[in-house]
Design an enzyme around this catalytic site. Sequence first.
Site, PDB file in Angstrom:
ATOM      1  N   GLY A  16      16.460  -9.505  42.496  1.00  0.00           N
ATOM      2  CA  GLY A  16      17.248 -10.680  41.873  1.00  0.00           C
ATOM      3  C   GLY A  16      16.156 -11.856  41.614  1.00  0.00           C
ATOM      4  O   GLY A  16      15.711 -12.260  42.460  1.00  0.00           O
ATOM      5  N   ARG A  94      15.103  -4.224  39.830  1.00  0.00           N
ATOM      6  CA  ARG A  94      15.199  -3.523  41.122  1.00  0.00           C
ATOM      7  C   ARG A  94      14.891  -2.058  41.353  1.00  0.00           C
ATOM      8  O   ARG A  94      15.643  -1.232  41.830  1.00  0.00           O
ATOM      9  CB  ARG A  94      16.780  -3.695  41.212  1.00  0.00           C
ATOM     10  CG  ARG A  94      17.198  -4.853  41.584  1.00  0.00           C
ATOM     11  CD  ARG A  94      18.212  -5.148  42.677  1.00  0.00           C
ATOM     12  NE  ARG A  94      18.878  -6.557  42.969  1.00  0.00           N
ATOM     13  CZ  ARG A  94      19.628  -7.295  42.184  1.00  0.00           C
ATOM     14  NH1 ARG A  94      20.041  -6.779  41.048  1.00  0.00           N
ATOM     15  NH2 ARG A  94      19.825  -8.628  42.491  1.00  0.00           N
ATOM     16  N   ASP A 126      15.242  -8.203  50.663  1.00  0.00           N
ATOM     17  CA  ASP A 126      15.108  -7.013  51.466  1.00  0.00           C
ATOM     18  C   ASP A 126      14.616  -5.655  50.919  1.00  0.00           C
ATOM     19  O   ASP A 126      13.576  -5.075  51.538  1.00  0.00           O
ATOM     20  CB  ASP A 126      16.258  -6.950  52.326  1.00  0.00           C
ATOM     21  CG  ASP A 126      17.713  -6.605  51.362  1.00  0.00           C
ATOM     22  OD1 ASP A 126      17.451  -7.163  50.249  1.00  0.00           O
ATOM     23  OD2 ASP A 126      18.326  -5.884  52.039  1.00  0.00           O
ATOM     24  N   THR A 148      15.229 -15.022  48.243  1.00  0.00           N
ATOM     25  CA  THR A 148      16.899 -14.610  47.891  1.00  0.00           C
ATOM     26  C   THR A 148      17.733 -15.652  47.985  1.00  0.00           C
ATOM     27  O   THR A 148      17.732 -16.391  48.996  1.00  0.00           O
ATOM     28  CB  THR A 148      17.229 -13.198  48.783  1.00  0.00           C
ATOM     29  OG1 THR A 148      18.636 -13.128  48.520  1.00  0.00           O
ATOM     30  CG2 THR A 148      16.888 -13.527  50.270  1.00  0.00           C
ATOM     31  N   ASP A 150      20.419 -15.011  48.877  1.00  0.00           N
ATOM     32  CA  ASP A 150      21.423 -14.628  49.986  1.00  0.00           C
ATOM     33  C   ASP A 150      21.090 -15.220  51.225  1.00  0.00           C
ATOM     34  O   ASP A 150      21.698 -15.212  52.207  1.00  0.00           O
ATOM     35  CB  ASP A 150      21.427 -13.067  49.921  1.00  0.00           C
ATOM     36  CG  ASP A 150      21.996 -12.617  48.593  1.00  0.00           C
ATOM     37  OD1 ASP A 150      22.427 -13.466  47.646  1.00  0.00           O
ATOM     38  OD2 ASP A 150      21.626 -11.395  48.426  1.00  0.00           O
ATOM     39  N   ASP A 152      19.295 -13.879  53.652  1.00  0.00           N
ATOM     40  CA  ASP A 152      19.758 -12.794  54.507  1.00  0.00           C
ATOM     41  C   ASP A 152      18.300 -11.946  54.972  1.00  0.00           C
ATOM     42  O   ASP A 152      18.645 -10.708  55.721  1.00  0.00           O
ATOM     43  CB  ASP A 152      20.702 -11.852  53.964  1.00  0.00           C
ATOM     44  CG  ASP A 152      20.154 -10.981  52.607  1.00  0.00           C
ATOM     45  OD1 ASP A 152      19.008 -11.312  52.148  1.00  0.00           O
ATOM     46  OD2 ASP A 152      20.937 -10.156  52.204  1.00  0.00           O
ATOM     47  N   ARG A 194      26.143 -11.055  48.765  1.00  0.00           N
ATOM     48  CA  ARG A 194      26.166  -9.881  49.290  1.00  0.00           C
ATOM     49  C   ARG A 194      26.705  -9.742  50.873  1.00  0.00           C
ATOM     50  O   ARG A 194      27.939 -10.508  50.761  1.00  0.00           O
ATOM     51  CB  ARG A 194      24.771  -9.273  49.478  1.00  0.00           C
ATOM     52  CG  ARG A 194      24.110  -9.008  48.094  1.00  0.00           C
ATOM     53  CD  ARG A 194      23.055  -7.697  48.444  1.00  0.00           C
ATOM     54  NE  ARG A 194      22.071  -7.859  47.488  1.00  0.00           N
ATOM     55  CZ  ARG A 194      22.375  -7.239  46.150  1.00  0.00           C
ATOM     56  NH1 ARG A 194      23.669  -6.636  45.792  1.00  0.00           N
ATOM     57  NH2 ARG A 194      21.323  -7.243  45.099  1.00  0.00           N
TER      58      ARG A 194
END
Length: 384
Positions: A16, A94, A126, A148, A150, A152, A194
Amino acid sequence: MTTLRKSRIGVLTGGGDCAGLNPALKWVVKTAMDERLEWERGVRYEVLGIRDGWKGLVNVDVATSDMEGHIVHLDPEAVRTWDRYGGTFLGTSRLSPFDPKNDVSRQVIENIERLGLEAVIAIGGDGTLAVATRLGRAGVNVIGIPKTIDKDLPGTDYTLGYETALNVIVEEVDRLRTTAGSHKRIFVVETMGRTAGWLALEGGEACGAYIILIPECDFSVDRVNELVLEGRRSGTRYEIIVVAEGAKPEGGTEIVKKNGVDSFGNKALGGIGEFVAREIEKGTKLETRSVTLSHLQRGGAPCAYDRRMGRYFGIAAVDLVVNQKYGNMVCLCNGKLSYRPLESLYGKLNLVDARTQYDTDRYNGRRTILSNGAVKKTGRARQQ
Ligand code: F6P
């Protein structure tokens, strides 16, 4: 006299998009093509930008020189202004070359060889970095830059795009407050992230949300309604509730926009905001609306922090190439720029530790920061 070594680096952005990618690209190019490298390290780099993430390396046809759509030659003049812009000028996708349904990893490795790339710098989350790790195992010289919204990715305190996304959450919630207050409404704001609650938690803390729901702690609808009514009894006119797209009610499951997973194995999450709004309206009889911030969080110009971190990560990635420390991801750890083996991060995610970083009773950020903090008891304990 030392001989000048000429070499080529490839750089790509995958997954993304977000703010911070273009600043990182700019500083990869500026650092790699800094003429001081010639005098001091005896090397001159050429930088090839690979379009659309790993897809560019799948589709490039070096033999027929059909490179146009997939490869772009970058230089400091071309990237001079890139750090002012969001998104990625190289494009992204992606696509995983290791997709079991269509494994094209061999093609990617061959194309890297044919392009004469000494190293590939992959800027991604990731999924993109998992591909980099697996290419590294196959002998490709890879370096990762974490990005990201996120946040994460393990092994780093920062991932590009995150701070800009937080700023969007704060700006949009500030806007919602005036309309929420005018109508005495509850607003449920759904964030991305997510399975990680960072965006919701830290965005919610930054904008002063009344309730924050994260994937790392399943919530009770009854408790949410109890908290909302408690707020009203204490005189609030409206409530802002921030919910992460991956949050779920106790005994329930994540809500998805569409079934299935993408080539990186990700579900398309979305819809929990509407669910929570419905449940609150049903349980409290208070007018409730939901707003999904969605891709607004990924858009716009990078904030100052993302421009700086893009710069630092870009420079650090080239440092690793020059020093031939392949197979690593640059990172920020305890305030210091550093690097970690990609292999040590493979298959892992950095999630919120709900026990220590979240108030599981009041569904909000923790109220005790230092070990002997002021607030010892939760709201529920006080009521009993
Ligand atoms: O990983 C970044 C992210 O923005 C997630 O927070 C979100 O679930 C997903 O990407 C959305 O992906 P897409 O751009 O495919 O809609």
